[in-house]
Design an enzyme around this catalytic site. Structure first.
Site, PDB file in Angstrom:
ATOM      1  N   ARG A 245     -10.664   6.048   9.013  1.00 30.50           N
ATOM      2  CA  ARG A 245      -9.655   5.422   8.147  1.00 30.50           C
ATOM      3  C   ARG A 245      -8.737   4.520   8.974  1.00 30.50           C
ATOM      4  O   ARG A 245      -8.420   4.836  10.121  1.00 30.50           O
ATOM      5  CB  ARG A 245      -8.813   6.489   7.442  1.00 30.50           C
TER       6      ARG A 245
ATOM      7  N   PHE B  32      15.600  19.136  -1.385  1.00 27.48           N
ATOM      8  CA  PHE B  32      14.247  18.643  -1.645  1.00 27.48           C
ATOM      9  C   PHE B  32      14.033  17.264  -1.026  1.00 27.48           C
ATOM     10  O   PHE B  32      12.973  16.988  -0.446  1.00 27.48           O
ATOM     11  CB  PHE B  32      14.024  18.589  -3.155  1.00 27.48           C
TER      12      PHE B  32
ATOM     13  N   ARG C 219       2.009   8.453  12.951  1.00 28.58           N
ATOM     14  CA  ARG C 219       1.698   9.704  13.647  1.00 28.58           C
ATOM     15  C   ARG C 219       0.207  10.028  13.614  1.00 28.58           C
ATOM     16  O   ARG C 219      -0.341  10.584  14.569  1.00 28.58           O
ATOM     17  CB  ARG C 219       2.478  10.847  12.989  1.00 28.58           C
TER      18      ARG C 219
ATOM     19  N   TYR D  11       0.836  -1.205   0.000  1.00 31.59           N
ATOM     20  CA  TYR D  11       0.000   0.000   0.000  1.00 31.59           C
ATOM     21  C   TYR D  11       0.870   1.256   0.000  1.00 31.59           C
ATOM     22  O   TYR D  11       0.641   2.193  -0.779  1.00 31.59           O
ATOM     23  CB  TYR D  11      -0.931   0.017   1.214  1.00 31.59           C
TER      24      TYR D  11
END
Length: 418
Positions: free
Chosen positions: A229, A289, A219, A172
């Site tokens: 969910r 980044f 978290r 997933y």
């Protein structure tokens, strides 16, 4: 005065907040020249800033044409994700949309006007996004279309499927985040700013995404429960409770923390891959980044580890801490030092009675060995006592103003958004 007490305990963070607000952020996120963009591309960057506080700034700091490619990549995936998240779209409509979404990139007039999600503008004005997609070089278009296709298929697969095993958890997370890491890596290499190996080594790129996604899932237990969910793997939580929601019950708090510690230990196994990946990067804008979200993630895991507050609300790192991490994580040695510091923090909190304690100790030892190849810890930035004293004095005199400063800085960090 709680804010003042917090800052006085971490004066270097206050100093960095001030430094950041006074222009220090430009070193890692220089401002982009909007006047040089076409009207449609300016609109795309407007959507980028509307839909992402955490990634917008670092995307706009990327060098050259890579900046536009990553911007469009983000918006395409944001549009795809908006379709997946919209519970008002029936499965009969949603599944074909997810399967075919990559084809809409080449349909100039395709748009979707019936979304009820907060980011619906990226679907309602998809023609602007797809136009700029088609304006990209073919090497970028091929990557974005391919990742969009694979992600759409994966999202459709998990629409009515629970995450049962740890293997399925990895699968997933691969679909929703690992593929993003792979796609970005391919874009980095396609831009010639990074070597070909960065885009070719999909295992390392996948780990970059999995580490961030697993951190967010761990978290966000409380928020996800409120929204109905569930992303924690049944294989793990079923060892502790009968239902995932039972972890939030006060009588189960010890089991809940042990369950979370096991998942954090699982996530930490991606850190060696993260360090190897970052060590290959050569371009400064690409390094910033990639590194900033990773150090935010390790700091978040350290804050969550063995912390029962995760089951009562969302645990966040301090804004000053986030800004300090962002400004420090500009080279591989600094990142290694940061990783060392936070795994050491985790190590100090490992309960001897925790079922995962030995596994946690093992992965911590592995990260330590990679972070300190010569046995020497890279020292953190040294702050002059004069600067620290001034910062503390300013805090005492104007802590309300500095609270406003910290809120402004929050827009530039990755501490609070998935």
């Amino acid at each position: 005065m709680e804010l003042l007490k917090k800052w006085l305990g971490h004066p270097e963070e206050l100093y960095n907040l001030m430094r950041f607000k006074m222009g220090g952020y430009k070193a890692v996120m220089p401002k982009m020249d909007q006047d040089s963009l076409s009207a449609s591309l300016r609109l795309c960057y407007k959507y980028l800033n509307q839909t992402s506080r955490s990634f917008a700034a670092v995307i706009q700091a990327l060098d050259g044409e890579l900046r536009h490619a990553v911007c469009i990549f983000y918006l395409v995936l944001r549009a795809l994700d908006t379709v997946e998240d919209d519970m008002t779209i029936t499965l009969e409509t949603k599944v074909p949309m997810l399967h075919n979404f990559h084809t809409y990139l080449y349909q100039a007039d395709w748009k979707f006007m019936d979304s009820k999600e907060k980011d619906k503008q990226v679907l309602e004005d998809f023609p602007t996004i797809s136009l700029e997609f088609r304006n990209l070089a073919k090497v970028y278009r091929d990557v974005i279309s391919d990742i969009c296709h694979k992600m759409g298929l994966g999202m459709a697969e998990f629409l009515e499927k629970k995450v049962d095993s740890e293997k399925e958890w990895d699968k997933y997370c691969h679909y929703v985040a690992g593929l993003v890491g792979i796609g970005l890596s391919r874009l980095f290499s396609a831009s010639k700013l990074e070597d070909a190996i960065v885009g070719q080594d999909t295992e390392l790129a996948n780990s970059m995404g999995l580490f961030l996604q697993k951190t967010n899932i761990i978290r966000d237990y409380w928020e996800d429960q409120l929204e109905g969910r569930e992303f924690w793997p049944r294989e793990v939580w079923s060892k502790y409770v009968k239902k995932l929601s039972d972890l939030a019950k006060p009588e189960n708090i010890d089991k809940a923390v042990q369950c979370m510690n096991e998942l954090i230990t699982n996530a930490l196994h991606h850190v060696p891959d993260v360090l190897t990946y970052l060590s290959r990067l050569k371009n400064q804008s690409v390094f910033n980044f990639c590194a900033i979200p990773q150090v935010m993630a390790i700091a978040t895991l350290a804050a969550c580890y063995n912390n029962h507050q995760v089951f009562k609300g969302v645990v966040k790192i301090r804004k000053g801490e986030a800004v300090t991490l962002m400004m420090d994580a500009t080279n591989i040695q600094a990142v290694k030092a940061i990783m060392y510091r936070y795994v050491e923090e985790i190590y100090q909190k490992i309960p001897s009675t925790d079922p995962s304690s030995s596994k946690t100790q093992q992965i911590v030892a592995s990260v330590r060995s990679m972070s300190l190849p010569n046995g020497v810890l890279v020292s953190r930035t040294h702050y002059s006592p004069i600067y620290l004293s001034c910062a503390m004095l300013l805090a005492a005199l104007s802590w309300q103003y500095l609270s406003t400063v910290s809120k402004a800085a929050e827009e530039y960090v990755h501490a609070s958004e998935n």
